[in-house]
Design a protein around this motif. Structure first.
Motif, PDB file in Angstrom:
ATOM      1  N   VAL A 316     138.824  40.069  34.080  1.00  0.00           N
ATOM      2  CA  VAL A 316     139.450  39.513  35.419  1.00  0.00           C
ATOM      3  C   VAL A 316     138.202  39.280  36.443  1.00  0.00           C
ATOM      4  CG1 VAL A 316     139.451  42.106  36.494  1.00  0.00           C
ATOM      5  CG2 VAL A 316     141.058  40.397  37.268  1.00  0.00           C
ATOM      6  N   GLN A 317     137.113  39.836  36.222  1.00  0.00           N
ATOM      7  CA  GLN A 317     135.811  39.356  37.153  1.00  0.00           C
ATOM      8  C   GLN A 317     135.597  37.916  37.185  1.00  0.00           C
ATOM      9  OE1 GLN A 317     135.380  40.335  34.139  1.00  0.00           O
ATOM     10  NE2 GLN A 317     133.336  40.298  33.555  1.00  0.00           N
ATOM     11  N   VAL A 318     135.704  37.242  36.001  1.00  0.00           N
ATOM     12  CA  VAL A 318     135.265  35.798  36.021  1.00  0.00           C
ATOM     13  C   VAL A 318     136.593  34.990  35.928  1.00  0.00           C
ATOM     14  CG1 VAL A 318     133.033  36.202  35.092  1.00  0.00           C
ATOM     15  CG2 VAL A 318     134.899  36.127  33.419  1.00  0.00           C
ATOM     16  N   ALA A 319     137.645  35.439  35.517  1.00  0.00           N
ATOM     17  CA  ALA A 319     139.057  34.718  35.144  1.00  0.00           C
ATOM     18  C   ALA A 319     140.071  35.350  35.962  1.00  0.00           C
ATOM     19  CB  ALA A 319     139.308  34.634  33.485  1.00  0.00           C
ATOM     20  N   THR A 320     139.787  35.462  36.965  1.00  0.00           N
ATOM     21  CA  THR A 320     140.886  36.344  37.868  1.00  0.00           C
ATOM     22  C   THR A 320     142.246  35.714  38.025  1.00  0.00           C
ATOM     23  OG1 THR A 320     139.047  36.482  39.496  1.00  0.00           O
ATOM     24  CG2 THR A 320     141.507  37.259  40.104  1.00  0.00           C
ATOM     25  N   ARG A 321     142.457  34.263  38.124  1.00  0.00           N
ATOM     26  CA  ARG A 321     143.675  33.731  38.203  1.00  0.00           C
ATOM     27  C   ARG A 321     144.671  33.633  36.771  1.00  0.00           C
ATOM     28  NH1 ARG A 321     142.457  28.102  41.683  1.00  0.00           N
ATOM     29  NH2 ARG A 321     143.139  28.822  43.450  1.00  0.00           N
ATOM     30  N   THR A 322     143.523  33.622  35.782  1.00  0.00           N
ATOM     31  CA  THR A 322     144.480  33.606  34.270  1.00  0.00           C
ATOM     32  C   THR A 322     144.775  35.007  34.195  1.00  0.00           C
ATOM     33  OG1 THR A 322     142.893  31.819  33.314  1.00  0.00           O
ATOM     34  CG2 THR A 322     143.771  33.507  31.781  1.00  0.00           C
ATOM     35  N   PRO A 381     136.237  27.931  27.233  1.00  0.00           N
ATOM     36  CA  PRO A 381     135.949  26.733  27.973  1.00  0.00           C
ATOM     37  C   PRO A 381     136.809  26.315  29.316  1.00  0.00           C
ATOM     38  CG  PRO A 381     137.290  26.238  26.083  1.00  0.00           C
ATOM     39  CD  PRO A 381     137.121  27.822  26.152  1.00  0.00           C
ATOM     40  N   ASP A 382     136.321  25.266  29.921  1.00  0.00           N
ATOM     41  CA  ASP A 382     137.294  24.705  31.011  1.00  0.00           C
ATOM     42  C   ASP A 382     137.061  25.682  32.429  1.00  0.00           C
ATOM     43  OD1 ASP A 382     138.192  22.892  29.122  1.00  0.00           O
ATOM     44  OD2 ASP A 382     140.075  23.846  28.740  1.00  0.00           O
ATOM     45  N   THR A 383     136.068  26.262  32.258  1.00  0.00           N
ATOM     46  CA  THR A 383     135.952  27.381  33.507  1.00  0.00           C
ATOM     47  C   THR A 383     134.955  27.039  34.479  1.00  0.00           C
ATOM     48  OG1 THR A 383     134.638  28.591  31.638  1.00  0.00           O
ATOM     49  CG2 THR A 383     136.840  29.451  32.006  1.00  0.00           C
ATOM     50  N   GLY A 384     134.501  25.789  34.338  1.00  0.00           N
ATOM     51  CA  GLY A 384     133.555  25.340  35.289  1.00  0.00           C
ATOM     52  C   GLY A 384     133.868  25.320  36.684  1.00  0.00           C
ATOM     53  N   ALA A 385     135.293  25.437  37.058  1.00  0.00           N
ATOM     54  CA  ALA A 385     135.603  25.261  38.679  1.00  0.00           C
ATOM     55  C   ALA A 385     136.497  26.646  38.636  1.00  0.00           C
ATOM     56  CB  ALA A 385     136.367  24.167  38.825  1.00  0.00           C
ATOM     57  N   TYR A 386     136.257  27.168  39.705  1.00  0.00           N
ATOM     58  CA  TYR A 386     137.163  28.240  40.216  1.00  0.00           C
ATOM     59  C   TYR A 386     137.132  29.571  39.534  1.00  0.00           C
ATOM     60  CZ  TYR A 386     139.032  25.187  43.525  1.00  0.00           C
ATOM     61  OH  TYR A 386     139.384  24.225  44.538  1.00  0.00           O
ATOM     62  N   TYR A 387     136.168  29.501  38.364  1.00  0.00           N
ATOM     63  CA  TYR A 387     136.329  30.780  37.567  1.00  0.00           C
ATOM     64  C   TYR A 387     134.746  31.371  37.590  1.00  0.00           C
ATOM     65  CZ  TYR A 387     140.738  29.964  35.395  1.00  0.00           C
ATOM     66  OH  TYR A 387     141.858  29.960  34.844  1.00  0.00           O
ATOM     67  N   PHE A 388     133.829  31.304  37.019  1.00  0.00           N
ATOM     68  CA  PHE A 388     132.657  32.190  37.075  1.00  0.00           C
ATOM     69  C   PHE A 388     132.059  32.250  38.314  1.00  0.00           C
ATOM     70  CE2 PHE A 388     131.591  28.692  33.932  1.00  0.00           C
ATOM     71  CZ  PHE A 388     130.827  28.011  34.996  1.00  0.00           C
ATOM     72  N   ALA A 389     132.182  31.151  39.259  1.00  0.00           N
ATOM     73  CA  ALA A 389     131.478  31.042  40.443  1.00  0.00           C
ATOM     74  C   ALA A 389     132.120  31.710  41.457  1.00  0.00           C
ATOM     75  CB  ALA A 389     131.469  29.739  40.918  1.00  0.00           C
ATOM     76  N   HIS A 390     133.363  32.343  41.224  1.00  0.00           N
ATOM     77  CA  HIS A 390     134.361  32.970  42.060  1.00  0.00           C
ATOM     78  C   HIS A 390     134.492  34.504  41.682  1.00  0.00           C
ATOM     79  CE1 HIS A 390     135.076  28.894  43.019  1.00  0.00           C
ATOM     80  NE2 HIS A 390     135.616  28.937  44.165  1.00  0.00           N
ATOM     81  N   HIS A 391     133.534  35.101  41.974  1.00  0.00           N
ATOM     82  CA  HIS A 391     133.353  36.498  41.208  1.00  0.00           C
ATOM     83  C   HIS A 391     134.392  37.646  42.160  1.00  0.00           C
ATOM     84  CE1 HIS A 391     131.624  39.783  38.676  1.00  0.00           C
ATOM     85  NE2 HIS A 391     131.768  40.609  39.662  1.00  0.00           N
ATOM     86  N   TYR A 392     135.144  38.434  41.264  1.00  0.00           N
ATOM     87  CA  TYR A 392     136.105  39.251  41.539  1.00  0.00           C
ATOM     88  C   TYR A 392     135.611  40.649  41.239  1.00  0.00           C
ATOM     89  CZ  TYR A 392     140.549  41.759  42.080  1.00  0.00           C
ATOM     90  OH  TYR A 392     141.424  42.642  42.493  1.00  0.00           O
ATOM     91  N   ALA A 393     134.940  41.483  42.006  1.00  0.00           N
ATOM     92  CA  ALA A 393     134.091  42.660  41.906  1.00  0.00           C
ATOM     93  C   ALA A 393     134.944  43.962  41.415  1.00  0.00           C
ATOM     94  CB  ALA A 393     133.353  42.957  43.077  1.00  0.00           C
ATOM     95  N   PRO A 398     129.270  43.354  37.412  1.00  0.00           N
ATOM     96  CA  PRO A 398     128.223  42.209  38.065  1.00  0.00           C
ATOM     97  C   PRO A 398     128.609  40.934  37.726  1.00  0.00           C
ATOM     98  CG  PRO A 398     127.328  43.155  36.076  1.00  0.00           C
ATOM     99  CD  PRO A 398     128.746  44.180  36.023  1.00  0.00           C
ATOM    100  N   ARG A 399     128.084  40.042  38.635  1.00  0.00           N
ATOM    101  CA  ARG A 399     128.403  38.692  38.602  1.00  0.00           C
ATOM    102  C   ARG A 399     127.311  38.125  37.282  1.00  0.00           C
ATOM    103  NH1 ARG A 399     127.852  39.185  44.250  1.00  0.00           N
ATOM    104  NH2 ARG A 399     125.433  38.541  44.189  1.00  0.00           N
ATOM    105  N   PRO A 400     128.065  37.096  36.548  1.00  0.00           N
ATOM    106  CA  PRO A 400     127.077  36.765  35.383  1.00  0.00           C
ATOM    107  C   PRO A 400     126.068  35.764  35.720  1.00  0.00           C
ATOM    108  CG  PRO A 400     129.282  35.622  35.485  1.00  0.00           C
ATOM    109  CD  PRO A 400     129.242  36.746  36.508  1.00  0.00           C
TER     110      PRO A 400
END
Length: 453
Positions: A316-322, A381-393, A398-400
């Motif tokens: 959830v910290q990197v793939a919150t929407r999913t 894959p396919d996570t270059g937008a709205y995924y790892f740049a939008h960290h959910y703590a 930690p942010r990767p």
């Protein structure tokens, strides 16, 4: 993206292990394919150049990837920036994006934000008539070179994801054109303000069909034509048609393509490209999504209720929407061995879980993959937008770290750091570590205790 980019990804996964970017102590990392990003930027600019000679500013939606090195890369590829907050504007300026190639949109701009934008000469799209009244005072108080526009909502309907559909009957964005009296109020607003020269619309993004997006642009073009006719001259000189091209999360293909959307716009709104209007676009997800990959180590594997479960460090910290809306945001999961080589073997239905302490933290449920083992790597894959740049703590995870990469024809991979992984000290600092005694010195309802040394 296709086969060539998937080969680059395979090389990058193995190289990330070899270079120590993914280790037992750093069990999650994010990668960005810089060649893919450049290719998407080129595809966007060439798609519109093929249908019009009019000037077009392609302003990348910073919210899709608020990372200074990414904004700098896109700037060197000829793109500007669309910002929606003081923070995003600061990122764009840090990346070197000039004010003339920056657009400010948001539904809740403060007076300070507007004053800064007008002082810099940044284009501003007002969201509503109240904001126009605020701009009246600001424009009167100080000269500005900022192009100024108004966002309108053509109310053409929703796509398959309601939360991302911004042209519905009750959307919070823009002036709703089909509400009683609204269209005439918009026309009059332009007739009363010689400095108001742009119209802006944005229909949504993921889940919104191209035909609906084109219909919204047609509605706004018709409104511009009406305003110019009523004014007796071309009062509106630029149309900002937003972005929103959806992404195919089921394959490596970039579908739909920018060229297909540009052709559809030319067919649906022929006057859009006849040279009388300058154009602004605000694409985000479609430029970056296909070029980002999250890598995470499998820490443990188990079986529960007869189903294998691989517990990884990406959730959830990197793939919150999913995690919270898997039906709307499914992601592919690819299996690699501990050295970063694609894992083969018979596909087994299994769950891929994240590290957070709640049952729903799952990247994939019932997914057929080669049976994962401790130490293996999952790639998302396919996570270059709205995924790892939008960290959910969640759980103070930690942010990767994020690394851009290039891959030569012989498979040699070179990495560049985009963002360092977050340290535990940084987590403590963000969580009030410098104020550890702030509450224990509080006496309760009577007020704060003495802060005597």
């Amino acid at each position: 993206m296709g086969a060539m980019a998937s080969h680059r990804r395979d090389h990058a996964v193995r190289a990330a292990v070899a270079h120590g970017l993914l280790t037992p102590d750093r069990p999650v990392v994010a990668l960005l394919d810089t060649a893919g990003i450049r290719a998407s930027a080129a595809a966007l600019t060439s798609a519109f150049a093929a249908v019009t000679d009019a000037p077009v500013l392609h302003a990348f939606a910073v919210k899709a990837a608020p990372l200074v090195p990414v904004l700098r890369l896109l700037h060197t590829a000829g793109l500007g920036a669309e910002v929606a907050s003081p923070g995003e504007l600061a990122l764009a300026r840090a990346a070197g994006v000039p004010p003339a190639r920056t657009v400010l949109d948001s539904p809740a701009k403060t007076p300070a934000e507007l004053r800064e934008a007008l002082a810099l000469g940044i284009a501003v799209n007002a969201d509503n008539l109240q904001e126009l009244a605020r701009l009246d005072a600001l424009v009167a108080s100080a000269p500005t070179t900022s192009p100024l526009g108004l966002r309108v909502n053509p109310q053409v309907g929703a796509g398959s994801i309601e939360a991302l559909s911004t042209a519905t009957a009750t959307s919070k964005f823009g002036v709703a054109l089909r509400d009683e009296g609204a269209r005439e109020a918009v026309v009059q607003a332009f007739l009363d303000r010689p400095w108001l020269t742009r119209l802006h619309t944005h229909t949504g993004s993921q889940g919104v069909p191209l035909a609906l997006m084109a219909e919204a642009v047609r509605e706004v073009h018709a409104l511009a034509e009406e305003i110019n006719a009523r004014a007796g001259r071309q009062r509106i000189d630029t149309l900002d048609i937003g972005g929103g091209l959806p992404v195919d999360f089921t394959s490596d293909e970039e579908n739909p393509a920018y060229a297909a959307y540009a052709r559809l716009l030319a067919e649906t709104v022929p006057g859009l490209f006849d040279g009388r209007y300058g154009l602004v676009t605000e694409f985000g997800r479609s430029l970056l999504a296909k070029h980002g990959t999250i890598l995470a180590r499998v820490e443990y594997t188990k079986t529960s209720g007869g189903r294998p479960i691989a517990v990884t460090h990406a959730g959830v910290q990197v793939a919150t929407r999913t995690v919270y809306a898997p039906g709307s945001w499914p992601l592919r999961v690819l299996a690699y061995d501990a050295e970063g080589r694609p894992r083969d073997g018979e596909a087994v239905v299994q769950d891929v879980a994240g590290p957070a302490c709640f049952a729903g933290d799952l990247l994939a449920t019932g997914r057929a993959l080669p049976l994962l083992r401790p130490g293996d790597i999952v790639a998302v894959p396919d996570t270059g937008a709205y995924y790892f740049a939008h960290h959910y703590a969640y759980n103070s995870l930690p942010r990767p770290g994020i690394h851009g990469f290039t891959a030569d024809g012989d498979g040699t991979v070179t990495f560049a750091t985009v963002r360092e992984p977050q340290t535990l000290a940084e987590i403590v600092a963000e969580s009030g570590g410098a104020h550890a005694d702030a509450l224990v010195r509080w006496r309760g309802p009577g007020g704060p205790a003495s802060m005597d040394p």
